[in-house]
Design a protein around this motif. Structure first.
Motif, PDB file in Angstrom:
ATOM      1  N   PHE A 126       0.829  -1.215   0.000  1.00  0.00           N
ATOM      2  CA  PHE A 126       0.000   0.000   0.000  1.00  0.00           C
ATOM      3  C   PHE A 126       0.864   1.267   0.000  1.00  0.00           C
ATOM      4  CE2 PHE A 126      -3.752  -2.540   1.386  1.00  0.00           C
ATOM      5  CZ  PHE A 126      -4.614  -2.074   0.409  1.00  0.00           C
ATOM      6  N   LEU A 127       2.155   1.117   0.349  1.00  0.00           N
ATOM      7  CA  LEU A 127       3.083   2.256   0.264  1.00  0.00           C
ATOM      8  C   LEU A 127       3.095   2.850  -1.146  1.00  0.00           C
ATOM      9  CD1 LEU A 127       6.238   1.077   2.259  1.00  0.00           C
ATOM     10  CD2 LEU A 127       4.832   3.059   2.793  1.00  0.00           C
ATOM     11  N   ASP A 128       2.804   1.990  -2.122  1.00  0.00           N
ATOM     12  CA  ASP A 128       2.769   2.417  -3.524  1.00  0.00           C
ATOM     13  C   ASP A 128       1.782   3.569  -3.729  1.00  0.00           C
ATOM     14  OD1 ASP A 128       3.398   2.427  -6.179  1.00  0.00           O
ATOM     15  OD2 ASP A 128       2.151   0.723  -6.722  1.00  0.00           O
ATOM     16  N   LYS A 129       0.727   3.582  -2.908  1.00  0.00           N
ATOM     17  CA  LYS A 129      -0.293   4.644  -2.998  1.00  0.00           C
ATOM     18  C   LYS A 129       0.316   6.019  -2.703  1.00  0.00           C
ATOM     19  CE  LYS A 129      -4.304   2.413  -3.628  1.00  0.00           C
ATOM     20  NZ  LYS A 129      -3.802   1.699  -4.777  1.00  0.00           N
ATOM     21  N   TYR A 130       1.379   6.033  -1.893  1.00  0.00           N
ATOM     22  CA  TYR A 130       2.012   7.309  -1.517  1.00  0.00           C
ATOM     23  C   TYR A 130       3.153   7.677  -2.470  1.00  0.00           C
ATOM     24  CZ  TYR A 130      -0.606   6.413   2.727  1.00  0.00           C
ATOM     25  OH  TYR A 130      -1.616   6.159   3.610  1.00  0.00           O
ATOM     26  N   GLY A 131       3.250   6.951  -3.583  1.00  0.00           N
ATOM     27  CA  GLY A 131       4.303   7.235  -4.570  1.00  0.00           C
ATOM     28  C   GLY A 131       5.361   6.148  -4.560  1.00  0.00           C
ATOM     29  N   LEU A 132       5.861   5.844  -5.762  1.00  0.00           N
ATOM     30  CA  LEU A 132       6.823   4.746  -5.907  1.00  0.00           C
ATOM     31  C   LEU A 132       8.126   5.029  -5.166  1.00  0.00           C
ATOM     32  CD1 LEU A 132       7.014   1.989  -7.354  1.00  0.00           C
ATOM     33  CD2 LEU A 132       8.198   3.139  -9.208  1.00  0.00           C
ATOM     34  N   ARG A 133       8.506   6.308  -5.031  1.00  0.00           N
ATOM     35  CA  ARG A 133       9.762   6.633  -4.343  1.00  0.00           C
ATOM     36  C   ARG A 133       9.743   6.160  -2.885  1.00  0.00           C
ATOM     37  NH1 ARG A 133      14.311   7.693  -7.218  1.00  0.00           N
ATOM     38  NH2 ARG A 133      15.111   9.471  -6.083  1.00  0.00           N
ATOM     39  N   LYS A 134       8.556   6.234  -2.253  1.00  0.00           N
ATOM     40  CA  LYS A 134       8.433   5.767  -0.853  1.00  0.00           C
ATOM     41  C   LYS A 134       8.688   4.260  -0.789  1.00  0.00           C
ATOM     42  CE  LYS A 134       6.379   9.601   1.071  1.00  0.00           C
ATOM     43  NZ  LYS A 134       6.378  10.475  -0.093  1.00  0.00           N
ATOM     44  N   LEU A 135       8.094   3.533  -1.756  1.00  0.00           N
ATOM     45  CA  LEU A 135       8.278   2.085  -1.802  1.00  0.00           C
ATOM     46  C   LEU A 135       9.746   1.751  -2.066  1.00  0.00           C
ATOM     47  CD1 LEU A 135       6.568  -0.520  -1.630  1.00  0.00           C
ATOM     48  CD2 LEU A 135       6.417  -0.497  -4.103  1.00  0.00           C
ATOM     49  N   GLU A 136      10.371   2.493  -2.985  1.00  0.00           N
ATOM     50  CA  GLU A 136      11.788   2.258  -3.299  1.00  0.00           C
ATOM     51  C   GLU A 136      12.663   2.516  -2.082  1.00  0.00           C
ATOM     52  OE1 GLU A 136      11.422   3.436  -8.063  1.00  0.00           O
ATOM     53  OE2 GLU A 136      12.300   4.854  -6.653  1.00  0.00           O
ATOM     54  N   ALA A 137      12.326   3.554  -1.307  1.00  0.00           N
ATOM     55  CA  ALA A 137      13.091   3.859  -0.087  1.00  0.00           C
ATOM     56  C   ALA A 137      12.962   2.717   0.923  1.00  0.00           C
ATOM     57  CB  ALA A 137      12.590   5.164   0.525  1.00  0.00           C
ATOM     58  N   PHE A 138      11.752   2.146   1.025  1.00  0.00           N
ATOM     59  CA  PHE A 138      11.530   1.030   1.953  1.00  0.00           C
ATOM     60  C   PHE A 138      12.366  -0.188   1.546  1.00  0.00           C
ATOM     61  CE2 PHE A 138       8.898  -2.678   3.312  1.00  0.00           C
ATOM     62  CZ  PHE A 138       9.105  -2.523   4.673  1.00  0.00           C
ATOM     63  N   PHE A 139      12.423  -0.462   0.236  1.00  0.00           N
ATOM     64  CA  PHE A 139      13.247  -1.572  -0.253  1.00  0.00           C
ATOM     65  C   PHE A 139      14.726  -1.310   0.037  1.00  0.00           C
ATOM     66  CE2 PHE A 139       9.514  -2.821  -2.735  1.00  0.00           C
ATOM     67  CZ  PHE A 139       9.573  -4.197  -2.591  1.00  0.00           C
ATOM     68  N   GLY A 140      15.144  -0.055  -0.140  1.00  0.00           N
ATOM     69  CA  GLY A 140      16.527   0.307   0.170  1.00  0.00           C
ATOM     70  C   GLY A 140      16.843   0.021   1.629  1.00  0.00           C
ATOM     71  N   PHE A 141      15.878   0.308   2.517  1.00  0.00           N
ATOM     72  CA  PHE A 141      16.033   0.039   3.951  1.00  0.00           C
ATOM     73  C   PHE A 141      16.199  -1.467   4.208  1.00  0.00           C
ATOM     74  CE2 PHE A 141      13.565  -1.042   7.876  1.00  0.00           C
ATOM     75  CZ  PHE A 141      14.479  -0.571   8.813  1.00  0.00           C
ATOM     76  N   LEU A 142      15.383  -2.296   3.522  1.00  0.00           N
ATOM     77  CA  LEU A 142      15.466  -3.754   3.706  1.00  0.00           C
ATOM     78  C   LEU A 142      16.801  -4.303   3.194  1.00  0.00           C
ATOM     79  CD1 LEU A 142      11.817  -4.828   2.740  1.00  0.00           C
ATOM     80  CD2 LEU A 142      12.825  -4.799   5.011  1.00  0.00           C
ATOM     81  N   ILE A 143      17.294  -3.761   2.061  1.00  0.00           N
ATOM     82  CA  ILE A 143      18.597  -4.202   1.538  1.00  0.00           C
ATOM     83  C   ILE A 143      19.711  -3.830   2.524  1.00  0.00           C
ATOM     84  CG2 ILE A 143      20.320  -3.847  -0.302  1.00  0.00           C
ATOM     85  CD1 ILE A 143      17.986  -3.524  -2.254  1.00  0.00           C
ATOM     86  N   THR A 144      19.598  -2.643   3.140  1.00  0.00           N
ATOM     87  CA  THR A 144      20.588  -2.221   4.144  1.00  0.00           C
ATOM     88  C   THR A 144      20.597  -3.185   5.328  1.00  0.00           C
ATOM     89  OG1 THR A 144      20.155   0.076   3.510  1.00  0.00           O
ATOM     90  CG2 THR A 144      21.341  -0.271   5.569  1.00  0.00           C
ATOM     91  N   ILE A 145      19.394  -3.612   5.765  1.00  0.00           N
ATOM     92  CA  ILE A 145      19.307  -4.584   6.876  1.00  0.00           C
ATOM     93  C   ILE A 145      20.035  -5.874   6.495  1.00  0.00           C
ATOM     94  CG2 ILE A 145      17.729  -6.121   8.135  1.00  0.00           C
ATOM     95  CD1 ILE A 145      15.731  -3.835   8.237  1.00  0.00           C
ATOM     96  N   MET A 146      19.806  -6.353   5.249  1.00  0.00           N
ATOM     97  CA  MET A 146      20.481  -7.591   4.799  1.00  0.00           C
ATOM     98  C   MET A 146      21.997  -7.417   4.789  1.00  0.00           C
ATOM     99  SD  MET A 146      18.206  -9.176   1.723  1.00  0.00           S
ATOM    100  CE  MET A 146      17.101  -7.883   1.249  1.00  0.00           C
ATOM    101  N   ALA A 147      22.460  -6.273   4.272  1.00  0.00           N
ATOM    102  CA  ALA A 147      23.904  -6.027   4.203  1.00  0.00           C
ATOM    103  C   ALA A 147      24.505  -6.023   5.609  1.00  0.00           C
ATOM    104  CB  ALA A 147      24.175  -4.701   3.497  1.00  0.00           C
ATOM    105  N   LEU A 148      23.821  -5.395   6.566  1.00  0.00           N
ATOM    106  CA  LEU A 148      24.344  -5.303   7.939  1.00  0.00           C
ATOM    107  C   LEU A 148      24.320  -6.654   8.648  1.00  0.00           C
ATOM    108  CD1 LEU A 148      22.701  -1.911   9.077  1.00  0.00           C
ATOM    109  CD2 LEU A 148      25.103  -2.320   8.506  1.00  0.00           C
ATOM    110  N   THR A 149      23.204  -7.403   8.489  1.00  0.00           N
ATOM    111  CA  THR A 149      23.092  -8.675   9.227  1.00  0.00           C
ATOM    112  C   THR A 149      24.062  -9.730   8.674  1.00  0.00           C
ATOM    113  OG1 THR A 149      21.213  -9.232   7.803  1.00  0.00           O
ATOM    114  CG2 THR A 149      20.698  -8.402   9.990  1.00  0.00           C
ATOM    115  N   PHE A 150      24.074  -9.895   7.340  1.00  0.00           N
ATOM    116  CA  PHE A 150      24.975 -10.907   6.774  1.00  0.00           C
ATOM    117  C   PHE A 150      26.429 -10.441   6.852  1.00  0.00           C
ATOM    118  CE2 PHE A 150      20.966 -11.991   4.269  1.00  0.00           C
ATOM    119  CZ  PHE A 150      20.613 -12.998   5.157  1.00  0.00           C
ATOM    120  N   GLY A 151      26.638  -9.110   6.833  1.00  0.00           N
ATOM    121  CA  GLY A 151      27.983  -8.564   7.035  1.00  0.00           C
ATOM    122  C   GLY A 151      28.480  -8.854   8.446  1.00  0.00           C
TER     123      GLY A 151
END
Length: 335
Positions: free
Chosen positions: A134-159
Motif C-alpha cells: 500500500f506504500l505504492d499509494k504514496y508514490g513509488l519513491r516511498k516504496l523504493e526507499a523502503f526496499f533500500g532500507f530492507l537491503i541495508t538490513i540484509m547487508a548489515l546482518t549478513f555482514g
C-alpha cells in the motif's frame, strides 16, 4: 555525468536486485558454501554478470518502447503462444514466491523461538506483504526507499556474520577468479546449477522492464533516451554489485565454518552450548546438510545466540522484500 540525475533514476534497479537476494538465493549460497567450500564462487560471479546483461536488455526495452516485456509479448504473439507464455511466467513466479513466503515464515519462527508455527508465519507474511505494498499509494519513491532500507538490513546482518566468522580471504579470491572445481562430484555440480537457477529469474525481466517506466522520459528525443539507458545501467550495476557482495558474505561464512563438517561435530557443539535445537543433527558421521532454518541454528551453536537472531532478521528482510517484488511482477504479467 551528473549524480543528481543518477539519484533521479535510482530505484528500479534496487527493486529488481531483490530477486538476487531472496531466501532461495540465500539457501543456495549457504548450501554451496557447506558442500563445495569456496570453489563455486566463480559460478556466482558469472551468473550475476549474465543476470546484469539480461536486466540491461529488459530496462532498455522499457525505456525505448515505453512498453514493458509483458505488453510487448501481448502485442507480438498470437493468442495460443501468448497464453502458454503467460502460464509459464505465472508458474515461475509461484515457484519463486513459495520459497520467499516460506523463508519469511522460517525467519519468524526462529525469531519467536518456535512460538509462531510455520503456517502462522506464512499468514503473517501474506498479510504484511499487502500492507507494505500500500506504500505504492504514496508514490513509488516511498516504496523504493523502503526496499533500500530492507537491503541495508540484509547487508548489515549478513555482514555481521561475515565479520564474526572471518573467512579466509586468499581462498575467497581464488574461488572468485579461478573457474575450476578440484575434487568436485555430483553434489557440487547440483549446487552450481542451483546457484544459476537462483540468480537468473525469468519474472525479474518483466519486473525491471515495467519499473523503468516510472521515470518520465521523452521518447521522441534520442539523446534523452540514451541518457536514461546510461543511468539505468549504472544504477543496475551498483544494485547488483551490492547484492553480489551480500551473496558472497553468505557463501564464505558457510564455506569457512561448515565445509566438511559432520552431523556429529555440530551435534556436539550444540549440546555443549546448551542449544535447544541439538536434536536437529543426528549423532552420525554423515556430512552436514544445512538449509535456512538449520543454517541459523548452526550459527547460533558456534557463534552464540546473537548470530542466530541476526541471521533470522536478515532472512526476514530477504523474504519480505522478495515476496513484495514477486507480487509486483505478478501484477504486471497478469495485466
Amino acid at each position: 555525468f551528473s549524480f543528481r540525475k543518477l539519484w533521479a533514476f535510482t530505484g528500479p534497479g534496487f527493486l529488481m536486485s531483490i530477486a538476487y537476494l531472496d531466501p532461495g538465493n540465500i539457501e543456495s549460497d549457504l548450501q554451496s558454501g557447506a558442500v563445495a567450500g569456496f570453489k563455486l564462487l566463480w559460478v556466482l560471479l558469472l551468473a550475476t554478470v549474465i543476470g546484469l546483461l539480461l536486466q540491461r536488455l529488459a530496462a532498455r526495452l522499457g525505456v525505448v518502447t515505453g512498453l514493458h516485456l509483458a505488453e510487448v509479448c501481448n502485442r507480438q504473439y498470437h493468442k495460443f503462444p501468448r497464453i502458454i507464455l503467460w502460464l509459464m511466467v505465472e508458474l515461475a513466479i509461484i515457484g519463486s514466491d513459495m520459497q520467499e513466503v516460506i523463508g519469511s515464515a522460517i525467519a519468524i519462527n526462529l525469531l519467536s523461538v518456535g512460538k509462531i508455527p510455520l503456517w502462522g508465519g506464512v499468514l503473517i507474511t501474506i498479510a504484511d506483504t499487502f500492507v507494505f505494498l500500500f506504500l505504492d499509494k504514496y508514490g513509488l519513491r516511498k516504496l523504493e526507499a523502503f526496499f533500500g532500507f530492507l537491503i541495508t538490513i540484509m547487508a548489515l546482518t549478513f555482514g555481521y556474520e561475515y565479520i564474526t566468522v572471518k573467512p579466509n580471504q586468499e581462498k575467497l579470491l581464488q574461488g572468485l577468479f579461478i573457474p575450476y572445481c578440484r575434487d568436485c562430484g555430483t553434489p557440487q555440480l547440483e549446487q552450481a546449477v542451483g546457484i544459476v537457477g537462483a540468480v537468473i529469474m525469468p519474472h525479474n525481466m518483466y519486473l525491471h522492464s515495467a519499473l523503468v517506466k516510472s521515470r518520465q522520459v521523452n521518447r521522441a528525443d534520442k539523446r534523452e533516451v540514451r541518457e536514461a539507458n546510461k543511468y539505468f545501467f549504472i544504477e543496475s550495476c551498483i544494485a547488483l554489485f551490492v547484492s553480489f557482495i551480500i551473496n558472497i558474505f553468505v557463501v564464505t561464512v558457510f564455506a569457512e565454518a561448515f565445509f566438511n563438517k559432520t552431523n556429529a561435530d555440530v551435534n556436539q557443539v550444540c549440546a555443549n552450548s546448551s542449544s535447544p535445537h541439538s536434536s536437529l543433527f543426528p549423532n552420525n558421521n554423515q556430512t552436514l546438510e544445512v538449509d535456512i532454518y538449520k543454517g541459523g541454528v548452526v550459527l547460533g551453536c558456534y557463534f552464540g545466540p546473537a548470530a542466530l537472531y541476526i541471521w533470522a532478521i536478515g532472512i526476514l528482510a530477504a523474504g519480505q522484500s522478495s515476496t513484495m517484488t514477486g507480487t509486483y511482477s505478478g501484477q504486471f504479467v497478469m495485466e
